[in-house]
Design an enzyme around this catalytic site. Structure first.
Site, PDB file in Angstrom:
ATOM      1  N   CYS A   1       0.886  -1.355  -0.034  1.00 18.11           N
ATOM      2  CA  CYS A   1      -0.034  -0.112  -0.053  1.00 18.11           C
ATOM      3  C   CYS A   1       0.828   1.292   0.010  1.00 18.11           C
ATOM      4  O   CYS A   1       1.838   1.176   0.636  1.00 18.11           O
ATOM      5  CB  CYS A   1      -0.686  -0.263   1.255  1.00 18.11           C
TER       6      CYS A   1
ATOM      7  N   GLU B   1      -9.157  -0.981  -2.101  1.00 20.82           N
ATOM      8  CA  GLU B   1      -9.407   0.774  -2.137  1.00 20.82           C
ATOM      9  C   GLU B   1     -10.809   1.090  -1.356  1.00 20.82           C
ATOM     10  O   GLU B   1     -10.675   2.278  -0.916  1.00 20.82           O
ATOM     11  CB  GLU B   1      -9.482   0.776  -3.645  1.00 20.82           C
TER      12      GLU B   1
HETATM   13 ZN   LIG Z   1      -3.904   0.953  -0.148  1.00 22.08          ZN
END
Ligand SMILES: [Zn+2]
Length: 118
Positions: A40, A83
């Protein structure tokens, strides 16, 4: 307030295929799960295996205000869930054991310290 996600899981870097999602929501998920190694941008240089539903259905609005419903599997299904989690303030580390999560957090803190002193 609008909840907006833009993502691109296409392989071909020369031909971007961004998927623009406005107010995306998961409308169903498969019982079958799959495991992907996730990373991420919010947690630099850290990766961990995360188990999620292998397939999901998603409803979203595009930039023209049209509503779509799609089914996704594989990497796309994982990205969609990752997301949409962000929109809800959830990070992939929230799926890990406390031990693993703390390990990653410590590494990130260390990384930030090194960057500051550099
Ligand atoms: Zn992320």
């Amino acid at each position: 307030m609008k909840r907006v996600v833009v993502m691109d899981v296409s392989d071909d870097k020369d031909k971007p295929e961004p998927l623009k999602l406005i107010n995306p929501e998961i409308i169903w998920e498969s019982e079958e799960t799959s495991i992907y190694q996730e990373g991420c941008l919010s947690i630099p240089e850290q990766y961990a295996d995360v188990e999620r539903p292998a397939e999901v259905g998603m409803r979203y609005m595009d930039e023209n205000g049209e509503t779509h419903e799609i089914e996704a599997d594989g990497l796309l299904a994982t990205c969609i869930q990752h997301e949409i989690d962000h929109l809800d303030g959830v990070l992939f580390t929230d799926y890990l054991s406390a031990l693993k999560r703390n390990m990653i957090l410590k590494k990130v803190q260390k990384l930030q310290k090194t960057k500051k002193s550099a």
